[in-house]
Design a protein around this motif. Structure first.
Motif, PDB file in Angstrom:
ATOM      1  N   GLU A   1       0.836  -1.202   0.000  1.00 37.73           N
ATOM      2  CA  GLU A   1       0.000   0.000   0.000  1.00 37.73           C
ATOM      3  C   GLU A   1       0.869   1.249   0.000  1.00 37.73           C
ATOM      4  O   GLU A   1       1.765   1.404   0.829  1.00 37.73           O
ATOM      5  CB  GLU A   1      -0.910   0.011   1.225  1.00 37.73           C
ATOM      6  CG  GLU A   1      -1.837   1.213   1.273  1.00 37.73           C
ATOM      7  CD  GLU A   1      -2.814   1.139   2.433  1.00 37.73           C
ATOM      8  OE1 GLU A   1      -3.885   1.770   2.349  1.00 37.73           O
ATOM      9  OE2 GLU A   1      -2.510   0.456   3.430  1.00 37.73           O
TER      10      GLU A   1
ATOM     11  N   VAL B   1      -1.832  -1.041  -3.904  1.00 36.92           N
ATOM     12  CA  VAL B   1      -3.096  -0.365  -3.640  1.00 36.92           C
ATOM     13  C   VAL B   1      -2.810   1.007  -3.026  1.00 36.92           C
ATOM     14  O   VAL B   1      -1.733   1.254  -2.476  1.00 36.92           O
ATOM     15  CB  VAL B   1      -3.996  -1.189  -2.699  1.00 36.92           C
ATOM     16  CG1 VAL B   1      -4.288  -2.559  -3.296  1.00 36.92           C
ATOM     17  CG2 VAL B   1      -3.359  -1.330  -1.322  1.00 36.92           C
TER      18      VAL B   1
ATOM     19  N   ASP C   1      -5.174   4.832  -1.513  1.00 44.34           N
ATOM     20  CA  ASP C   1      -6.372   5.656  -1.392  1.00 44.34           C
ATOM     21  C   ASP C   1      -6.038   7.051  -1.895  1.00 44.34           C
ATOM     22  O   ASP C   1      -4.960   7.587  -1.594  1.00 44.34           O
ATOM     23  CB  ASP C   1      -6.859   5.732   0.059  1.00 44.34           C
ATOM     24  CG  ASP C   1      -7.472   4.429   0.543  1.00 44.34           C
ATOM     25  OD1 ASP C   1      -7.902   3.618  -0.299  1.00 44.34           O
ATOM     26  OD2 ASP C   1      -7.532   4.218   1.775  1.00 44.34           O
TER      27      ASP C   1
ATOM     28  N   THR D   1     -10.062   2.184 -10.131  1.00 47.62           N
ATOM     29  CA  THR D   1     -10.882   2.476  -8.962  1.00 47.62           C
ATOM     30  C   THR D   1     -11.710   1.250  -8.608  1.00 47.62           C
ATOM     31  O   THR D   1     -12.421   0.711  -9.458  1.00 47.62           O
ATOM     32  CB  THR D   1     -11.812   3.665  -9.239  1.00 47.62           C
ATOM     33  OG1 THR D   1     -11.020   4.808  -9.564  1.00 47.62           O
ATOM     34  CG2 THR D   1     -12.671   3.974  -8.030  1.00 47.62           C
TER      35      THR D   1
ATOM     36  N   ARG E   1     -13.283   1.132  -5.224  1.00 49.33           N
ATOM     37  CA  ARG E   1     -14.209   1.456  -4.133  1.00 49.33           C
ATOM     38  C   ARG E   1     -14.257   2.963  -3.936  1.00 49.33           C
ATOM     39  O   ARG E   1     -13.253   3.650  -4.092  1.00 49.33           O
ATOM     40  CB  ARG E   1     -13.753   0.778  -2.837  1.00 49.33           C
ATOM     41  CG  ARG E   1     -14.722   0.935  -1.658  1.00 49.33           C
ATOM     42  CD  ARG E   1     -14.367  -0.029  -0.545  1.00 49.33           C
ATOM     43  NE  ARG E   1     -13.071   0.279   0.049  1.00 49.33           N
ATOM     44  CZ  ARG E   1     -12.893   0.568   1.345  1.00 49.33           C
ATOM     45  NH1 ARG E   1     -13.915   0.597   2.172  1.00 49.33           N
ATOM     46  NH2 ARG E   1     -11.681   0.819   1.808  1.00 49.33           N
TER      47      ARG E   1
ATOM     48  N   GLU F   1     -12.944   9.717  -0.934  1.00 44.33           N
ATOM     49  CA  GLU F   1     -11.766   8.997  -1.392  1.00 44.33           C
ATOM     50  C   GLU F   1     -12.175   7.864  -2.327  1.00 44.33           C
ATOM     51  O   GLU F   1     -13.336   7.432  -2.339  1.00 44.33           O
ATOM     52  CB  GLU F   1     -10.984   8.398  -0.213  1.00 44.33           C
ATOM     53  CG  GLU F   1     -10.336   9.421   0.685  1.00 44.33           C
ATOM     54  CD  GLU F   1      -9.465   8.785   1.757  1.00 44.33           C
ATOM     55  OE1 GLU F   1      -9.509   7.539   1.895  1.00 44.33           O
ATOM     56  OE2 GLU F   1      -8.760   9.530   2.450  1.00 44.33           O
TER      57      GLU F   1
ATOM     58  N   THR G   1     -10.474   3.964  -3.369  1.00 46.05           N
ATOM     59  CA  THR G   1      -9.419   2.967  -3.277  1.00 46.05           C
ATOM     60  C   THR G   1      -9.094   2.512  -4.685  1.00 46.05           C
ATOM     61  O   THR G   1      -9.998   2.189  -5.473  1.00 46.05           O
ATOM     62  CB  THR G   1      -9.859   1.765  -2.428  1.00 46.05           C
ATOM     63  OG1 THR G   1     -10.116   2.203  -1.090  1.00 46.05           O
ATOM     64  CG2 THR G   1      -8.785   0.692  -2.396  1.00 46.05           C
TER      65      THR G   1
ATOM     66  N   GLU H   1      -6.194   0.263  -7.279  1.00 46.07           N
ATOM     67  CA  GLU H   1      -5.189  -0.794  -7.252  1.00 46.07           C
ATOM     68  C   GLU H   1      -4.705  -1.103  -8.667  1.00 46.07           C
ATOM     69  O   GLU H   1      -5.385  -0.822  -9.658  1.00 46.07           O
ATOM     70  CB  GLU H   1      -5.737  -2.066  -6.606  1.00 46.07           C
ATOM     71  CG  GLU H   1      -6.843  -2.746  -7.371  1.00 46.07           C
ATOM     72  CD  GLU H   1      -7.285  -4.043  -6.711  1.00 46.07           C
ATOM     73  OE1 GLU H   1      -7.559  -5.002  -7.465  1.00 46.07           O
ATOM     74  OE2 GLU H   1      -7.358  -4.104  -5.477  1.00 46.07           O
TER      75      GLU H   1
END
Length: 293
Positions: free
Chosen positions: A82, A118, A120, A138, A140, A151, A153, A155
């Motif tokens: 992350e 990943v 945010d 994107t 989430r 925001e 999330t 990945e």
């Protein structure tokens, strides 16, 4: 060049990383009036704590050895890393340095056995499209836990080429029962809005198509109110209370016009302060657009 949280990372390097991060985040928002980003107050203590907790650190220097940028990442579960913080010195913006730092992180993550990276990203700050261009999708939409912001999330799977990804990307988290607002800027800098009730996933997937409506205005962004559904008129009335005019447009339907710049339209600048369930989905602020009236 990559460093871990060991003796190779001197206190001098830690201090430089904190300083570069602060400089990178200072005055970086596309519009005035947003809460200060955490990176703008980065301290050496925070960087040291990240390294002590196992974060990796990648830095870039110029030919004279001056630090130009850095990125940190922490393991997340058994198969992901992350991103913790990416910072580039103002003098190095536009040089591709951020991309090279991200790619160095990804390369080491893959070598360590991770499947994905990943992160945010705050929507109102205009960050998600930057990572989308680097291949991050994107997955989430969520409220920021400590600020009235939104925001996403994102990945990137490390076993696929880093092709640019669409943003926002339609997901099952925003489908039936969601109401959407699209924001536009007119040629003279005024802001307009149009609201749509989403009754199925196909309508959300058509978000990009609505950006090219007949008026030809610049699409500033989109927001969603999950669960509002057929009660979208409730949101319309709340927006209308802040608008200067509400009229009917053949292409848009009900069109709400705000005779001011985007920084002065509270429902656009920070929609969660206007109605907490609302999530900003995307923002696109032209550099030459007047922020204020």
């Amino acid at each position: 060049m990559g460093f871990g949280g060991g003796p190779a990372v001197t206190s001098d390097v830690v201090g430089q990383v904190a300083a570069i991060t602060r400089a990178s985040f200072a005055d970086a928002d596309p519009l005035p009036g947003l809460p200060a980003p955490d990176g703008a107050t980065e301290s050496a203590d925070v960087v040291s704590a990240d390294l002590a907790a196992g974060a990796g650190l990648w830095i870039a220097r110029d030919a004279e050895g001056h630090l130009l940028g850095s990125i940190r990442a922490v393991p997340k579960g058994a198969d992901a890393w992350e991103v913790r913080r990416l910072g580039v010195a103002p003098a190095a913006l536009g040089t591709g340095l951020a991309r090279r730092l991200v790619r160095a992180l990804e390369s080491d993550a893959a070598a360590a056995g991770a499947d994905r990276v990943v992160l945010d990203a705050v929507v109102e700050r205009g960050n998600p499209p930057v990572y989308a261009r680097l291949g991050y999708r994107t997955v989430r939409y969520l409220p920021n836990p400590d600020k009235p912001l939104s925001e996403v999330t994102m990945e990137r799977a490390l076993d696929t080429p880093p092709e640019p990804a669409a943003h926002p990307h339609p997901t099952g988290t925003l489908a039936v029962g969601t109401a959407l607002v699209d924001w536009f800027a007119t040629g003279d800098g005024r802001v307009s809005a149009v609201l749509t009730a989403v009754t199925g996933p196909d309508e959300f997937a058509g978000l990009a198509a609505r950006r090219t409506r007949a008026r030809g205005d610049h699409h500033l962004g989109s927001d969603a109110w999950p669960g509002l559904g057929q009660e979208a008129g409730q949101w319309r009335e709340l927006l209308a209370a802040h608008a200067d005019r509400v009229e009917t447009d053949p292409a848009y339907g009900d069109l709400l016009t705000f005779d001011r710049g985007p920084a002065d339209v509270a429902p656009f600048l920070m929609p969660r302060t206007f109605a907490d369930p609302v999530l900003a989905l995307c923002r696109s602020i032209p550099r030459d657009l007047p922020a204020r009236s």
